[in-house]
Design a protein around this motif. Structure first.
Motif, PDB file in Angstrom:
ATOM      1  N   THR A   7     -43.257 -16.536   3.580  1.00 46.13           N
ATOM      2  CA  THR A   7     -42.941 -17.160   4.072  1.00 46.13           C
ATOM      3  C   THR A   7     -43.394 -17.922   5.396  1.00 46.13           C
ATOM      4  OG1 THR A   7     -40.672 -16.093   3.812  1.00 46.13           O
ATOM      5  CG2 THR A   7     -40.033 -17.346   5.013  1.00 46.13           C
ATOM      6  N   ARG A  31     -43.168 -20.019   0.088  1.00 47.49           N
ATOM      7  CA  ARG A  31     -41.150 -20.193   0.112  1.00 47.49           C
ATOM      8  C   ARG A  31     -41.092 -20.498   1.772  1.00 47.49           C
ATOM      9  NH1 ARG A  31     -37.706 -16.725   3.236  1.00 47.49           N
ATOM     10  NH2 ARG A  31     -35.804 -16.952   2.842  1.00 47.49           N
ATOM     11  N   LEU A  33     -39.822 -22.318   4.465  1.00 45.39           N
ATOM     12  CA  LEU A  33     -38.269 -23.001   5.719  1.00 45.39           C
ATOM     13  C   LEU A  33     -38.884 -24.350   6.284  1.00 45.39           C
ATOM     14  CD1 LEU A  33     -37.120 -19.306   5.935  1.00 45.39           C
ATOM     15  CD2 LEU A  33     -36.424 -20.884   4.333  1.00 45.39           C
ATOM     16  N   LEU A  44     -33.728 -19.175  13.613  1.00 45.33           N
ATOM     17  CA  LEU A  44     -34.361 -18.822  12.300  1.00 45.33           C
ATOM     18  C   LEU A  44     -35.480 -17.597  11.822  1.00 45.33           C
ATOM     19  CD1 LEU A  44     -35.192 -22.483   9.742  1.00 45.33           C
ATOM     20  CD2 LEU A  44     -33.804 -20.669   9.854  1.00 45.33           C
ATOM     21  N   GLN A  47     -34.024 -14.867  12.427  1.00 46.01           N
ATOM     22  CA  GLN A  47     -32.701 -14.139  11.057  1.00 46.01           C
ATOM     23  C   GLN A  47     -33.320 -13.801  10.228  1.00 46.01           C
ATOM     24  OE1 GLN A  47     -30.775 -17.886  10.664  1.00 46.01           O
ATOM     25  NE2 GLN A  47     -29.729 -17.700  12.863  1.00 46.01           N
ATOM     26  N   GLN A  48     -34.557 -14.441  10.423  1.00 45.59           N
ATOM     27  CA  GLN A  48     -35.724 -13.972   8.277  1.00 45.59           C
ATOM     28  C   GLN A  48     -36.290 -13.333   8.926  1.00 45.59           C
ATOM     29  OE1 GLN A  48     -34.888 -16.843   5.587  1.00 45.59           O
ATOM     30  NE2 GLN A  48     -32.875 -18.406   6.451  1.00 45.59           N
ATOM     31  N   GLN A  49     -37.734 -13.108   7.840  1.00 44.22           N
ATOM     32  CA  GLN A  49     -38.584 -12.837   8.149  1.00 44.22           C
ATOM     33  C   GLN A  49     -39.702 -14.314   7.762  1.00 44.22           C
ATOM     34  OE1 GLN A  49     -40.412 -10.322   8.708  1.00 44.22           O
ATOM     35  NE2 GLN A  49     -42.926 -11.052   7.813  1.00 44.22           N
ATOM     36  N   ILE A  50     -40.076 -14.092   8.841  1.00 42.18           N
ATOM     37  CA  ILE A  50     -41.266 -15.450   8.794  1.00 42.18           C
ATOM     38  C   ILE A  50     -42.615 -15.303   9.044  1.00 42.18           C
ATOM     39  CG2 ILE A  50     -42.078 -17.261   9.952  1.00 42.18           C
ATOM     40  CD1 ILE A  50     -39.356 -17.684   8.707  1.00 42.18           C
ATOM     41  N   GLU A 266     -35.669  -3.314   7.678  1.00 41.11           N
ATOM     42  CA  GLU A 266     -34.877  -4.316   8.988  1.00 41.11           C
ATOM     43  C   GLU A 266     -35.097  -3.628   9.702  1.00 41.11           C
ATOM     44  OE1 GLU A 266     -31.341  -4.890   8.901  1.00 41.11           O
ATOM     45  OE2 GLU A 266     -30.623  -6.303   6.486  1.00 41.11           O
ATOM     46  N   ARG A 272     -33.284  -8.824  10.183  1.00 38.40           N
ATOM     47  CA  ARG A 272     -34.363  -9.476   8.983  1.00 38.40           C
ATOM     48  C   ARG A 272     -34.180  -9.064   8.115  1.00 38.40           C
ATOM     49  NH1 ARG A 272     -39.365 -12.002  11.620  1.00 38.40           N
ATOM     50  NH2 ARG A 272     -39.134  -9.959  12.999  1.00 38.40           N
ATOM     51  N   GLN A 273     -34.622  -9.494   6.918  1.00 37.43           N
ATOM     52  CA  GLN A 273     -35.138  -8.007   6.297  1.00 37.43           C
ATOM     53  C   GLN A 273     -36.103  -8.640   5.451  1.00 37.43           C
ATOM     54  OE1 GLN A 273     -31.917  -9.377   3.018  1.00 37.43           O
ATOM     55  NE2 GLN A 273     -30.542  -7.410   3.718  1.00 37.43           N
TER      56      GLN A 273
END
Length: 452
Positions: A7, A31, A33, A44, A47-50, A266, A272-273
């Protein structure tokens, strides 16, 4: 094995450029974002796996440099690529000093961006693997030694199972080489180029095992001064070996079950998943069904792990392999075994299995020095003849060392410890009580006699 999709977060205040980056990244197979400013980007990331950030240098409110500084306070390893304009090389160099992985100049071709991303992700992975290899040692033996029918059957099973993604449950007595079997499984699989990560669930204190497995965010708890990558994430693409799974706390097994079912982790203190592709291989020296009955292993976890079960035969059931193993261990020390000593080894029952054999031979080689190993260099309970032929051989080799009180004491201690562990089905706490010593003393003696 599928290649995990990374991502990439594109940060730019210009909508047209942001949209162009998103499309380019998706075309490249990532992916994508996007964020219109630094603060949105930080939200972000929380909250999310980057897996990587591509950011413009000039943005209102928070510049690319300020965004990089903010990220580095929380995430030391998150790859970062700065996009800057011609004539701003000095600023780009400053970004590199702050921890950016690379910079690219506008206008750029999609190929230039792809190369920079691939390079940053590859370097990040190599750094992670190097850090892991520095703090732990990988098993040195990748092949299994033994030509006995039980070992031939085990090797054939490993070859059949290795290409699959299914979880594997390895069952065998203490010292039979469960980690070597897990490593052999990994080496024969399509994952062999990725990491094999081993975790001994019994050796890690309960209060830090969760962090070891799943990782934690900076500030997740007192002492969490920086982000930590868990063993699951470290093994992404490879194999995670969970040894002594029945010693994992039950409450942690429920979290393990979720990872096994959803392939997502997590970190502690985060939401973050992180999607993973990890093959899990677990092992125990207990009877797993008995462990379920005793509440040591969740039934649902057992069935999830036990898709394929590999049984490792104890050394006493493959006596013909004792000589092969002895020669292998002694070759490393450039030592040799006399026929009478070899006979003694073959008649012993090896309750501590291969690990006990290795430790006994190491000790014997030290005592023998440059001479061939004789029965008197072995512990008394092993050198003690069990057959008329062995008795005759042992008698011929007898010397004053056979009357050694320390060696006799050692033999008695080893035998009592093994009997206690057998009576308690491997439970160290109960065995220590039976032996009327502290659990710490028991662990010390297990290490001393090579019985762990």
């Amino acid at each position: 094995m599928s290649t995990p999709q990374h991502t990439i977060l594109a940060v730019d205040d210009e909508p047209h450029m942001r949209r162009l980056l998103e499309i380019s990244l998706r075309q490249a197979g990532y992916r994508a974002l996007s964020a219109g400013n630094g603060r949105e980007a930080l939200e972000l990331i929380q909250q999310q796996q980057i897996d990587l950030v591509v950011s413009d240098l000039h943005m209102p409110g928070m510049s690319g440099l300020q965004l990089l500084e903010a990220i580095r306070k929380q995430y030391e390893r998150l790859p970062f690529i700065m996009v800057t304009a011609q004539g701003e090389i000095k600023t780009a160099v400053e970004a590199m000093k702050l921890g950016a992985n690379d910079y690219i100049l506008r206008p750029f071709e999609l190929e230039t961006l792809e190369i920079a991303i691939q390079k940053a992700l590859a370097v990040n992975r190599i750094q992670l693997e190097n850090a892991f290899l520095k703090e732990t040692s990988q098993p040195g033996v990748t092949s299994l030694i033994g030509n006995s029918p039980p070992m031939q059957s085990l090797k054939q099973m490993i070859q059949q199972v290795a290409p699959e993604r299914a979880t594997v449950f390895i069952v065998g007595e203490t010292g039979t080489g469960k980690e070597l079997v897990a490593k052999a499984l990994h080496d024969a699989s399509p994952r062999k180029s990725e990491l094999f990560v081993a975790v001994n669930c019994a050796a890690i204190p309960v209060d830090i095992l969760e962090s070891e497995l799943f990782g934690h965010e900076k500030g997740a708890f007192t002492g969490a001064v920086k982000e930590r990558v868990g063993k699951f994430e470290l093994a992404n693409g490879g194999t995670l070996f969970l040894d002594e799974i029945t010693e994992m706390p039950i409450q942690l097994q429920s979290k393990l079950l979720r990872v096994l079912q959803e392939n997502i982790v997590e970190k502690l203190g985060g939401n973050r998943q992180i999607a993973l592709d990890v093959r899990v291989v677990a092992a125990t020296n207990r009877d797993p069904l008995q462990a379920v009955k005793e509440g040591k292993l969740r039934e649902d976890v057992y069935y999830r792990l036990n898709v394929i079960q590999l049984q490792i035969p104890p050394l006493r059931e493959r006596g013909e392999d004792v000589g092969l193993l002895a020669d292998y261990f002694l070759r490393k020390r450039q030592s040799q075994l006399s026929e009478s000593a070899r006979l003694s080894l073959q008649h012993y029952r090896w309750p501590g299995n291969v690990r006990e054999l290795e430790n006994i031979l190491e000790r014997a080689a030290i005592l023998a020095g440059s001479q061939t190993i004789q029965p008197q260099h072995l512990p008394a309970d092993i050198a003690q003849p069990l057959t008329p032929v062995a008795a005759e051989s042992s008698q011929l080799a007898t010397d004053s060392n056979d009357l050694s009180i320390p060696r006799a004491t050692e033999a008695i201690e080893r035998r009592l410890i093994l009997q206690a562990l057998d009576a308690c089905q491997g439970n160290k706490t109960k065995a220590a009580k039976l032996l009327e010593i502290s659990e710490r003393s028991l662990w010390n003696k297990l290490n001393q006699y090579g019985l762990r």
